[in-house]
Scaffold this motif. Structure first.
Motif, short mmCIF file in Angstrom:
data_model
loop_
_atom_site.label_atom_id
_atom_site.label_comp_id
_atom_site.label_asym_id
_atom_site.label_seq_id
_atom_site.Cartn_x
_atom_site.Cartn_y
_atom_site.Cartn_z
N ASP A 155 54.40 -19.10 -4.03
CA ASP A 155 55.48 -19.48 -4.93
C ASP A 155 56.81 -18.98 -4.38
N ASP A 156 57.87 -19.69 -4.71
CA ASP A 156 59.22 -19.26 -4.38
C ASP A 156 59.78 -18.57 -5.62
N ILE A 157 59.81 -17.26 -5.58
CA ILE A 157 60.20 -16.47 -6.74
C ILE A 157 61.67 -16.10 -6.63
N PRO A 158 62.47 -16.52 -7.61
CA PRO A 158 63.90 -16.19 -7.58
C PRO A 158 64.13 -14.68 -7.60
N ALA A 159 65.21 -14.25 -6.99
CA ALA A 159 65.53 -12.82 -6.92
C ALA A 159 65.72 -12.22 -8.31
N ASP A 160 66.17 -13.02 -9.27
CA ASP A 160 66.42 -12.50 -10.62
C ASP A 160 65.26 -12.72 -11.58
N ALA A 161 64.08 -13.03 -11.05
CA ALA A 161 62.91 -13.24 -11.90
C ALA A 161 62.60 -11.96 -12.68
N GLN A 162 62.21 -12.12 -13.93
CA GLN A 162 61.86 -10.99 -14.79
C GLN A 162 60.36 -10.73 -14.69
N VAL A 163 59.99 -9.49 -14.42
CA VAL A 163 58.58 -9.12 -14.28
C VAL A 163 58.19 -8.16 -15.39
N GLN A 164 57.09 -8.49 -16.04
CA GLN A 164 56.54 -7.61 -17.07
C GLN A 164 55.16 -7.18 -16.61
N VAL A 165 54.91 -5.86 -16.55
CA VAL A 165 53.63 -5.33 -16.12
C VAL A 165 52.89 -4.82 -17.35
N PHE A 166 51.60 -5.14 -17.43
CA PHE A 166 50.77 -4.73 -18.56
C PHE A 166 49.82 -3.63 -18.14
N PRO A 167 49.59 -2.68 -19.05
CA PRO A 167 48.68 -1.57 -18.70
C PRO A 167 47.24 -2.02 -18.55
#
Length: 167
Positions: A155-167
């Motif tokens: 995938d081409d992921i934009p530099a400003d992509a928001q990432v949410q990590v789940f425990p």
């Protein structure tokens, strides 16, 4: 009007900018409540004649009770590790959302899911929400399942992509 005041106002009484802002807020609230504990709040954001589609799996639901059961099946089938929101934008009638879910399949309650329990996937999930008067009247979710690390997991992921990590 304040953002609280526009929630129950017909589109015809709002400016284009107010409709778009409300549509984005409704979809954000919908996603925020896509959990086993708060799924009913997500479903409250649907219009009375909801159509929920997952074309890649051949699923179409028009009964709110069936939509809820489909969500509960998803929750029992997919465990999210990370969610990357690539883009989200809206018009007066539609909200488009494009995400990548780093997930593991842990169950078998998603009809026509082409992968079994234990499979790690990067699922490209794009949503097209049709909106009317502050409600979701149609949700189309395009699911592109790819095994993590496979040749098609790219995938081409934009530099400003928001990432949410789940425990």
């Amino acid at each position: 009007m304040s953002s609280t005041e526009v929630l129950n106002v017909p589109d015809s009484e709002l400016s284009s900018e107010e409709i778009i802002a409300r549509n984005l807020k409704v979809v954000e609230a919908h996603f925020h409540n896509e959990t086993p504990e708060t799924v009913d709040k997500a479903l409250e954001l649907y219009g009375p004649d909801i159509v929920w589609e997952a074309p890649a799996r051949g699923m179409v639901y028009t009964d709110p009770a069936e939509v809820k059961e489909a969500y509960l099946g998803i929750f029992r089938t997919v465990r999210y590790h990370r969610l990357t929101t690539l883009r989200r934008f809206a018009t007066e009638q539609f909200v488009f959302d494009d995400q990548i879910g780093d997930v593991t399949i842990i169950g078998d309650e998603m009809p026509n899911l082409p992968y079994g329990p234990g499979t790690r996937l990067n699922a490209r999930v794009s949503h097209c929400f049709e909106m009317k008067d502050g409600k979701i009247v149609r949700e189309i979710v395009y699911e592109l399942f790819r095994e993590a690390g496979s040749a098609v997991d790219n995938d081409d992921i934009p530099a400003d992509a928001q990432v949410q990590v789940f425990p």
